[in-house]
Design an enzyme around this catalytic site. Structure first.
Site, short mmCIF file in Angstrom:
data_model
loop_
_atom_site.label_atom_id
_atom_site.label_comp_id
_atom_site.label_asym_id
_atom_site.label_seq_id
_atom_site.Cartn_x
_atom_site.Cartn_y
_atom_site.Cartn_z
N CYS A 140 3.92 75.62 64.80
CA CYS A 140 3.26 74.35 65.15
C CYS A 140 3.17 74.12 66.66
O CYS A 140 2.46 73.22 67.10
CB CYS A 140 3.97 73.19 64.47
SG CYS A 140 4.02 73.37 62.68
N HIS A 272 2.45 66.92 68.40
CA HIS A 272 2.20 67.58 67.12
C HIS A 272 2.42 66.56 66.01
O HIS A 272 3.42 65.83 65.99
CB HIS A 272 3.14 68.77 66.97
CG HIS A 272 3.17 69.33 65.59
ND1 HIS A 272 2.03 69.65 64.90
CD2 HIS A 272 4.22 69.60 64.75
CE1 HIS A 272 2.36 70.11 63.71
NE2 HIS A 272 3.68 70.08 63.59
N ASN A 302 0.49 67.44 58.21
CA ASN A 302 0.86 68.37 59.27
C ASN A 302 -0.06 69.60 59.18
O ASN A 302 0.05 70.39 58.25
CB ASN A 302 2.33 68.77 59.08
CG ASN A 302 2.82 69.74 60.13
OD1 ASN A 302 2.04 70.39 60.81
ND2 ASN A 302 4.14 69.87 60.23
C1 COA Z 1 11.22 66.32 54.73
C2 COA Z 1 11.51 64.89 55.11
C3 COA Z 1 10.26 64.04 55.00
C4 COA Z 1 12.57 64.34 54.18
O1 COA Z 1 12.83 63.03 54.55
P1 COA Z 1 14.31 62.53 54.61
O2 COA Z 1 14.30 61.10 55.03
O3 COA Z 1 15.10 63.50 55.43
O4 COA Z 1 14.72 62.63 53.13
P2 COA Z 1 16.07 62.07 52.58
O5 COA Z 1 17.17 62.94 53.07
O6 COA Z 1 16.20 60.63 52.82
O7 COA Z 1 15.84 62.26 51.05
C5 COA Z 1 15.90 63.51 50.54
C6 COA Z 1 15.79 63.25 49.04
O8 COA Z 1 14.42 63.02 48.76
C7 COA Z 1 13.99 63.96 47.80
N1 COA Z 1 12.63 64.33 48.09
C8 COA Z 1 12.18 65.31 48.89
N2 COA Z 1 10.85 65.33 48.87
C9 COA Z 1 10.44 64.35 48.05
C10 COA Z 1 9.19 63.90 47.65
N3 COA Z 1 8.06 64.45 48.07
N4 COA Z 1 9.14 62.84 46.81
C11 COA Z 1 10.26 62.25 46.37
N5 COA Z 1 11.49 62.65 46.71
C12 COA Z 1 11.57 63.70 47.56
C13 COA Z 1 14.93 65.14 47.96
O9 COA Z 1 14.97 65.91 46.79
C14 COA Z 1 16.23 64.44 48.24
O10 COA Z 1 16.74 63.98 47.01
P3 COA Z 1 18.32 64.03 46.71
O11 COA Z 1 18.94 63.16 47.76
O12 COA Z 1 18.42 63.48 45.32
O13 COA Z 1 18.69 65.46 46.83
C15 COA Z 1 12.05 64.82 56.56
O14 COA Z 1 13.31 65.43 56.64
C16 COA Z 1 11.13 65.48 57.57
O15 COA Z 1 10.03 65.04 57.76
N6 COA Z 1 11.61 66.51 58.25
C17 COA Z 1 10.80 67.25 59.20
C18 COA Z 1 9.90 68.18 58.47
C19 COA Z 1 8.79 68.68 59.33
O16 COA Z 1 8.18 67.94 60.05
N7 COA Z 1 8.53 69.97 59.27
C20 COA Z 1 7.50 70.60 60.01
C21 COA Z 1 7.88 70.71 61.42
S1 COA Z 1 6.62 71.43 62.37
#
Ligand code: COA
Length: 352
Positions: A140, A272, A302
């Protein structure tokens, strides 16, 4: 030609737990963006449609990411075909014929072929017969890596007109049964044409970095490795989130300092586009008002290396940039990589 200035970054710049390697580099022959274009596939995939594919909800996706919908490439679209649409639009704005291009650089991690490069296919489709062509994969951060590379050819006096594109079809490397990743990404392409100028406005400084010890934080295996597939994105979301917030802040500050500017001189930050929460947290950490941060992740998700040129294109179309404004592009992603560039916005140079 003016002397190159190397501005070292001191330890006092390291504010958070992540240390940035490398120096901020001040550019002495300037690269001016004279053309821009974008291409988004027609098919829109909404959060409501994703609710029918995996156990997720519009409310969860909106609250955790800010993404409302994303675009998905048609079966006959590829990274190169989308890039060609964006490139043609950029050449039209620039008023340049394809044969005037000296170089085509494509930033992508979803090329249709292992070789030749996506840029080679783009060069051929455009008829840019005088251009060299190669790809850059910095995930990215790829578009800024490609732009900084293009600036080196201009700074060296080697080339005058360069096409830099970012194009991705992440829909082809997503596991559509994995809610952790499939809701986050989308397809698209963006392009700029840059031209050499001996005086500003133009590119002023850049920062590039990478922490390969954290390569497994987000990756996609490929057919030449030990993994027999399927080749899906694997990601540690919370780890990438934390990295992103810190590195946006640090890389932006480094690049601004290397340009000899203060944060208060920056009119627009184009990061980004991965997640609205990342961008809001980063803006707060930098101390920039959110109005100065361009955000369109709600509509496209993204799009990896394509997200910054698409956002830049929309920022220009929305009139967010005027002559002599200072703009920061900042990216982060697989690698774990990061990149930032400061640009003084301005019109096409009168003569080379
Ligand atoms: C992936 C992301 C959105 C998750 O958000 P988060 O606030 O960290 O999520 P949380 O830790 O609060 O929640 C995770 C829970 O949601 C669940 N979950 C994940 N994706 C889900 C979805 N699409 N819908 C519903 N629940 C989801 C997980 O299974 C987990 O459940 P559990 O606690 O029962 O195991 C976030 O971490 C993120 O954006 N990270 C960066 C990713 C990114 O930008 N990558 C590319 C970089 S270039």
């Amino acid at each position: 030609m003016p002397q190159r200035r190397l501005i070292p970054i001191t330890c006092s710049d390291i504010l958070f737990e992540y240390k940035l390697s490398g120096k901020g580099i001040y550019l002495a022959r300037y690269a001016r963006i004279i053309g821009w274009g974008k291409y988004l596939p027609q098919k829109v995939l909404t959060n409501q449609e994703l609710e029918r594919l995996v156990n997720t909800s519009d409310a969860w996706i909106m609250s955790r990411t800010g993404i409302r919908e994303r675009r998905i490439a048609a079966d006959d679209e590829t990274a190169s075909s989308m890039a060609v649409h964006a490139a043609r639009a950029a050449l039209k704005v620039a008023g340049l014929e394809p044969h005037c291009l000296d170089l085509v650089i494509a930033a992508t991690c979803t090329p249709e072929l292992i070789f030749p490069a996506c840029a080679a296919l783009i060069q051929n489709s455009l008829g840019a017969k005088n251009a060299a062509a190669f790809d850059i994969n910095a995930a990215c951060s790829g578009f800024i890596y490609a732009l900084a590379t293009a600036c080196q050819f201009i700074a060296a006096g080697a080339y005058n007109n360069i096409l830099v594109v970012g194009s991705e079809v992440y829909s082809r490397i997503l596991n559509w049964k994995n809610r952790n990743t499939c809701v986050l990404f989308g397809d698209g392409a963006g392009a700029v044409v840059i031209q050499a100028s001996d005086a500003p406005p133009g590119s002023l400084s850049f920062v590039l970095g990478n922490d390969g010890s954290r390569a497994n934080s987000i990756y996609t295996p490929g057919p030449c490795g030990l993994n027999k597939g399927p080749y899906y994105i694997t990601m540690n979301g919370p780890e990438v989130f934390k990295f992103a917030v810190n590195v946006i802040c640090l890389a932006t500050k480094q690049a601004v300092k290397a340009a000899g500017l203060e944060l208060s001189d920056i009119e627009l930050l184009i990061p980004h586009q991965a997640n609205t929460r990342i961008l809001k947290s980063a803006a707060k950490a930098i101390g920039l008002p959110l109005e100065k941060v361009f955000i369109n992740v709600d509509r496209y998700g993204n799009t990896s290396a394509a997200s910054i040129p698409i956002a830049l294109c929309e920022a220009i179309e929305e009139g967010r940039l005027k002559e002599h404004d200072h703009l920061v592009l900042v990216g982060f992603g697989g690698g774990l990589s990061w990149a930032a560039m400061v640009i003084e916005w301005g019109p096409r140079p009168k003569k080379l």
